[in-house]
Design a protein around this motif. Structure first.
Motif, short mmCIF file in Angstrom:
data_model
loop_
_atom_site.label_atom_id
_atom_site.label_comp_id
_atom_site.label_asym_id
_atom_site.label_seq_id
_atom_site.Cartn_x
_atom_site.Cartn_y
_atom_site.Cartn_z
N UNK A 415 0.80 -1.22 0.00
CA UNK A 415 0.00 0.00 0.00
C UNK A 415 0.83 1.26 0.00
N UNK A 416 2.13 1.13 0.29
CA UNK A 416 3.02 2.29 0.19
C UNK A 416 3.22 2.66 -1.27
N UNK A 417 3.62 3.89 -1.52
CA UNK A 417 3.88 4.35 -2.88
C UNK A 417 5.28 4.95 -2.92
N UNK A 418 6.15 4.40 -3.77
CA UNK A 418 7.51 4.92 -3.93
C UNK A 418 7.46 6.15 -4.83
N UNK A 419 8.01 7.26 -4.31
CA UNK A 419 7.95 8.53 -5.04
C UNK A 419 9.31 9.05 -5.47
N UNK A 420 10.40 8.46 -4.93
CA UNK A 420 11.71 8.96 -5.31
C UNK A 420 12.83 7.96 -5.06
N UNK A 446 18.95 5.91 -1.83
CA UNK A 446 18.01 6.60 -0.95
C UNK A 446 16.62 6.47 -1.56
N UNK A 447 15.72 5.86 -0.79
CA UNK A 447 14.37 5.59 -1.27
C UNK A 447 13.38 6.47 -0.52
N UNK A 448 12.48 7.13 -1.24
CA UNK A 448 11.43 7.94 -0.63
C UNK A 448 10.08 7.33 -0.95
N UNK A 449 9.23 7.19 0.08
CA UNK A 449 7.91 6.63 -0.14
C UNK A 449 6.90 7.24 0.81
N UNK A 451 3.57 6.25 3.07
CA UNK A 451 2.91 5.10 3.69
C UNK A 451 1.40 5.15 3.45
N UNK A 452 0.71 4.03 3.65
CA UNK A 452 -0.75 4.05 3.49
C UNK A 452 -1.44 5.06 4.40
N UNK A 453 -0.81 5.39 5.52
CA UNK A 453 -1.41 6.37 6.45
C UNK A 453 -1.07 7.81 6.08
N UNK A 454 -0.23 7.98 5.02
CA UNK A 454 0.06 9.33 4.55
C UNK A 454 1.38 9.91 4.98
N UNK A 455 2.20 9.17 5.72
CA UNK A 455 3.50 9.66 6.15
C UNK A 455 4.52 9.53 5.02
N UNK A 456 5.35 10.57 4.85
CA UNK A 456 6.43 10.51 3.87
C UNK A 456 7.71 10.09 4.58
N UNK A 457 8.36 9.06 4.06
CA UNK A 457 9.57 8.53 4.69
C UNK A 457 10.69 8.41 3.66
N UNK A 458 11.91 8.54 4.15
CA UNK A 458 13.09 8.35 3.31
C UNK A 458 14.06 7.45 4.07
N UNK A 459 14.59 6.45 3.38
CA UNK A 459 15.53 5.53 4.00
C UNK A 459 16.56 5.05 3.03
N UNK A 460 17.68 4.57 3.56
CA UNK A 460 18.74 4.02 2.71
C UNK A 460 18.55 2.51 2.57
N UNK A 461 18.59 2.05 1.34
CA UNK A 461 18.40 0.63 1.04
C UNK A 461 19.63 0.13 0.32
N UNK A 462 20.16 -1.01 0.76
CA UNK A 462 21.29 -1.63 0.08
C UNK A 462 20.79 -2.74 -0.82
N UNK A 463 21.02 -2.60 -2.09
CA UNK A 463 20.55 -3.59 -3.06
C UNK A 463 21.34 -4.89 -2.91
N UNK A 464 20.62 -6.00 -2.94
CA UNK A 464 21.26 -7.31 -2.91
C UNK A 464 21.14 -7.95 -4.30
N UNK A 465 21.52 -9.20 -4.40
CA UNK A 465 21.50 -9.89 -5.69
C UNK A 465 20.18 -10.62 -5.86
N UNK A 466 19.55 -10.44 -7.01
CA UNK A 466 18.27 -11.06 -7.26
C UNK A 466 18.30 -12.09 -8.34
N UNK A 467 17.21 -12.78 -8.58
CA UNK A 467 17.13 -13.77 -9.64
C UNK A 467 17.43 -13.16 -10.99
N UNK A 468 18.07 -13.91 -11.89
CA UNK A 468 18.33 -13.40 -13.24
C UNK A 468 17.04 -13.07 -13.94
#
Length: 469
Positions: A415-420, A446-449, A451-468
Motif C-alpha cells: 500500500x506504500x507508494x515509492x515517489x523517489x 536513498x528511497x522515498x515513499x 505510507x498508506x497512512x500518509x506519512x512521507x519517509x526516506x531511508x537508505x536501502x542496500x541492493x542485494x543480488x536477485x534472480x536473473x
C-alpha cells in the motif's frame, strides 16, 4: 519471463545467487521489457522471405504442475502437465540414457552428444513455480550454455550431468535477455566432456538433424529427428499472461524436429554428433500454405559468441554479468503513474504480475498465505491488491514486500507508494524499473515513499543480488 524491481534476499542456506558478498561488475543493466512469467511464452514465427505468420510456437521450457496454492498458469503447448521428478542432489543418481523407441540413427547421435549435456532444474520461489530445461557443457569444469529463459527468475538452480548422474548447484555467470542466451557454472564440477560445435558452413536447409533435451521434464534426454527447414528466421515472443510486450530473436534455425517443453538449452545436432544450434522454441500449429515448423534453434556460433563475451565478463547494453539488483517488492507494470490506476489494473487482472524490471519487484499475485493482512511475502501465492494505499497522485504502488528483503527491512509495506530514488522523482512501475536498473547489487540508494497512512519517509536501502531476468 518476468521483470524484477526487487526480489527479496533468499533464505539463509538457499542462496542461488552467490550471496550478497559475491562480486558484481559495475555498469548499468540492459533495459528489460516488462513480462509476466506464466508457464510458457507464445512465439509467432515470421518467415523472412515469405513474410507469413505462423502461430502456436512456444518457448521449450518445462513447468511442472505447481504444488502451491497458486492457480497454475494456462498451458498453451501440447506438452502434458505431469510434474517433473527432481533428481536428488545428495548423491549421484544414474539417469536413463536412450529413451524407449529411439531409432538407430538418433541413438547413434544421442550416444555422441548426451555425455556433454546436463538436466537443468530451477526453483522460482517468488512466483511459486518450478521449471526444467537443458544445458550444454562448454568445458571440463562445468561451464554450461543454456537459454536465458531457462534460468530467469530462478532463486535456485541445479544441474545434473547426464554422463555421471551427479547433481551440482549452479550459479549464473551472465545472460543476454535479448538474445536468450545464458551461462551457468556448476559448482565443484570437473572432468566433464564439452560439446563439439559444427562448422557453420555445413548448416544448410535439408540436412538431417537430431534435437535433444529434457523433453517434458522427464529428467532424461529424448532425441527427435528431422531436417533443417529454414535458416536466418526471425521469431517474435509474446506473453500469454496478458501483457503486450514481446521480444524478437533473429537468425534462427528452423527445423521439423519436434522440439518440446524441456528441450530449451539443449542441442540441435547433425548426424556426426556436432552441435549446430541451441533448442529454443517449438511449434505445434501448421501455417496455411506452409509446412508445420516444429522448432527453432539459435545457431551455435551465435550462442557461443555471446557465451564467450559473458565468460570474459564483458557487460554491454544487452549482456548482464552476474545477478541483477534486488530490493524485494512486488509491483505492477506499465506506464501509468497513478497508484490508484495501478491498483485497479491489478484488481482487474490486467497487470503484468511481474516484479518490476532490473531486479526491483513485481506483482505476480500469489505470497505466503496471509492475503491483505500479510506484513511480507515469501512468494506470490496469496498476494493481493492492498485494501488501503497511500493517497498520492504519482508514484509506484507497492503491492507487497518480500520477507527478509532490503525493502522489508527499510519498513516498506503493501500500500506504500515509492515517489523517489536518490532524489529523482518516480512515477510509473516502468519508470521505477528503468531507474533501478542503473544500479548493481551492493549499491546504496536513498528511497522515498509515502505510507498508506500518509506519512512521507526516506531511508537508505542496500541492493542485494536477485534472480536473473
Amino acid at each position: 519471463m518476468q521483470d524484477y524491481s526487487g526480489y527479496g534476499q533468499p533464505p539463509a542456506g538457499d542462496d542461488g545467487f552467490g550471496g550478497p558478498t559475491s562480486p558484481f561488475p559495475q555498469g548499468p543493466l540492459p533495459p528489460r521489457p516488462p513480462r509476466h512469467r506464466v508457464g510458457f511464452l507464445s512465439y509467432l514465427a515470421v518467415a523472412l522471405a515469405a513474410g507469413a505468420l505462423g502461430a502456436g510456437t512456444v518457448v521449450a521450457l518445462y513447468h511442472p504442475t505447481s504444488s502451491s496454492s497458486a492457480a497454475p498458469a494456462p498451458s498453451i503447448s501440447a506438452a502434458p502437465a505431469a510434474p517433473a521428478t527432481p533428481v536428488p542432489s545428495s548423491s549421484p543418481v544414474p539417469l536413463p540414457s536412450t529413451a524407449p523407441g529411439t531409432s538407430g540413427s538418433a541413438a547413434a547421435v544421442l550416444k555422441k552428444v548426451e555425455p556433454s549435456l546436463v538436466i537443468v532444474n530451477t526453483t522460482l520461489q517468488y512466483t511459486s513455480e518450478q521449471a526444467a530445461g537443458t544445458g550444454m557443457v562448454l568445458n571440463s569444469t562445468g561451464l554450461v550454455l543454456t537459454n536465458n529463459h531457462v534460468i530467469e527468475d530462478a532463486t535456485k538452480i541445479t544441474a545434473t550431468s547426464v554422463a555421471t548422474g551427479k547433481t551440482y548447484p549452479a550459479k549464473v555467470v551472465g545472460y543476454d535477455v535479448t538474445g536468450d542466451v545464458a551461462e551457468i557454472q556448476l559448482q565443484g564440477a570437473s572432468g566433464l566432456d564439452p560439446i563439439t560445435a559444427a562448422n557453420p558452413a555445413t548448416v544448410k536447409s535439408g540436412i538431417s538433424v537430431v534435437a535433444m533435451g529434457n523433453a517434458e521434464g522427464q529428467s532424461q534426454i529424448v532425441p527427435a529427428t528431422g531436417q533443417v527447414t529454414g535458416l536466418n528466421q526471425t521469431i517474435t515472443a509474446s506473453d500469454q499472461g496478458g501483457t503486450v510486450t514481446s521480444e524478437t530473436l533473429h537468425g534462427m534455425i528452423e527445423t521439423n524436429a519436434n522440439i518440446v517443453a524441456g528441450d530449451s538449452g539443449g542441442p540441435l545436432a547433425n548426424t556426426a554428433g556436432q552441435v549446430v544450434g541451441m533448442d529454443t522454441a517449438g511449434n505445434d500449429v501448421s501455417t496455411p500454405g506452409q509446412q508445420s515448423a516444429a522448432g527453432f534453434a539459435i545457431p551455435i556460433k551465435t550462442a557461443m559468441a555471446v557465451g564467450s563475451q559473458i565468460s570474459a565478463g564483458d557487460a554491454s547494453s544487452t549482456i548482464v554479468i552476474g545477478y541483477p539488483p534486488f530490493i524485494g517488492i512486488y509491483i505492477g507494470q506499465g506506464t501509468n503513474p497513478s497508484p490508484t490506476a495501478q491498483a485497479n489494473q491489478e484488481q482487474n487482472g490486467s497487470g503484468g504480475n511481474g516484479f518490476g524490471g532490473g531486479g526491483f519487484g513485481g506483482n505476480g499475485f500469489g505470497g505466503s498465505g496471509n492475503g491483505n493482512n500479510a506484513s511480507c511475502y515469501t512468494s506470490n501465492a496469496n498476494l493481493s491488491v492492498p485494501q488501503t494505499i497511500a493517497s498520492v497522485n504519482s508514484g509506484t504502488l507497492v503491492l507487497g514486500t518480500i520477507c527478509g528483503s532490503p525493502a522489508a527491512s527499510a519498513g516498506l509495506t503493501a500500500g506504500s507508494v515509492i515517489t523517489g530514488v536518490n532524489g529523482q522523482m518516480i512515477g510509473s512501475p516502468e519508470n521505477l524499473t528503468a531507474v533501478l536498473s542503473k544500479y548493481r547489487p551492493g549499491a546504496h540508494i536513498s528511497l522515498t515513499w509515502v505510507t498508506p497512512s500518509g506519512q512521507t519517509k526516506t531511508g537508505t536501502v542496500t541492493l542485494t543480488a536477485g534472480p536473473p531476468l
